[in-house]
Structures are given as C-alpha cells and as structure tokens.
Design an enzyme around this catalytic site. Structure first.
Site, mmCIF file in Angstrom:
data_model
loop_
_atom_site.group_PDB
_atom_site.id
_atom_site.type_symbol
_atom_site.label_atom_id
_atom_site.label_comp_id
_atom_site.label_asym_id
_atom_site.label_seq_id
_atom_site.Cartn_x
_atom_site.Cartn_y
_atom_site.Cartn_z
ATOM 1 N N PRO A 95 14.421 135.520 82.183
ATOM 2 C CA PRO A 95 13.128 135.437 81.203
ATOM 3 C C PRO A 95 12.464 134.256 81.394
ATOM 4 C CG PRO A 95 15.314 135.264 79.940
ATOM 5 C CD PRO A 95 15.335 135.297 81.575
ATOM 6 N N CYS A 96 11.572 133.878 82.387
ATOM 7 C CA CYS A 96 10.722 132.768 82.494
ATOM 8 C C CYS A 96 9.648 133.010 81.463
ATOM 9 C CB CYS A 96 10.273 132.650 83.903
ATOM 10 S SG CYS A 96 9.456 133.845 84.695
#
Length: 173
Positions: free
Chosen positions: A140-141
């Site tokens: 989850p950048c």
C-alpha cells in the site's frame, strides 16, 4: 530472476476505481499489479525485477479476486494476506515490507518509514523504493504522504490515492 519455464498469467481484475492488470505465477502469488492505464509501467517494473518473462493471458487467481472484492466491500485487511513474489534490492524489499506493515486507516511519511527502517537519512531512497513498488494496493504505497500531510505523488494518480485513503477512512469523504 525467473526462468523461462515459469508460467506467468496476465489477467484483469475489476475495481470501483479502474480495472487492474495483474501478473501472477502458477501458485497464485502476485508478481505485478497496477491500474490498467499504467500497464506499461507495470511491465517495465516486472522486467526490471524478474527479467524477460513470457506472459500468458488467463483468469486471475480466485483468492486474489475474492480479496479485492472484500477490500472494496469494506474489509480493509483483505489484501494483507495475499502472497507476493517480488524482486528488487534488499533495501526495496525492506521498504515494501514496511509499507505492508502500515495498517489500513493509517498513513506514514517518507521520513517515518526511513526512521522505522533504522535509516533516518534515507528519506529520498525510501521515496524512490516506494515509487518503484511493482504491486500497487497490496503493497500500500498509497498510505505514504508528505511530512506536512500533503498527498504526494502516486503512480496511479493522486485522485486515486485520495479515493483509496477516503475508502480506508483516512480522509473525510
């Protein structure tokens, strides 16, 4: 690097934001994932981390599809358990692991990530590794923001980043 005997499947997964392009191995581990309009980027990263690969069109692994349905239906931890098969340098892998450790509903700054990795001066390197993440959403950048709380760049577009953070309860609707 993968061998040419590795069977990799390129498929499509629908989401409320946009279709995703997904590359998985024969065991269902995800190697690459990005929004369909960023497929070229996904393929570049796939080649960078795994060398030349042959992709075969096929159906996405059922557990991956089910996890995305659950995630977009509100089970914000549904993507946490998906298996990954990622290349990258040891530092990049450390950053990507740290990204997966950010719970849904929370964000971290690049500086906080660098500090958590024990490399507080590596803020720029953390940003570069974050930007080279080959597995959008599952790693989850989108949960990384600027030190001032600003929504910084996102490979899938800042509008999608804002949508994802609203979905996870970080931003007000």
């Amino acid at each position: 690097m993968l061998t040419l005997t590795s069977r990799l499947v390129l498929s499509r997964v629908g989401t409320p934001l946009a279709p995703l392009r997904l590359v998985a191995d024969g065991k269902g581990a995800v190697l690459a994932l990005d929004f369909e309009d960023f497929e070229d980027r996904m393929r570049r990263l796939l080649t960078r981390y795994h060398g030349h690969v042959e992709l075969v069109a096929g159906d996405p692994p059922r557990p991956v599809v089910e996890a995305f349905v659950r995630y977009f239906d509100g089970d914000l931890t549904a993507l946490d358990r998906l298996p990954l098969r990622m290349g990258g340098t040891p530092f990049q892998k450390d950053v990507w692991t740290a990204l997966r450790d950010i719970p849904a509903g929370e964000t971290r700054s690049y500086g906080a990530l660098a500090t958590a990795l024990g490399k507080p001066k590596a803020v720029r390197a953390v940003g570069l590794a974050n930007g080279a993440n080959p597995v959008a959403l599952i790693v989850p950048c989108h949960r990384v923001i600027g030190a001032n709380g600003a929504l910084t760049g996102y490979a899938g577009g800042v509008a999608r980043k804002a949508w994802l953070l609203r979905h996870e309860g970080v931003l007000a609707a």
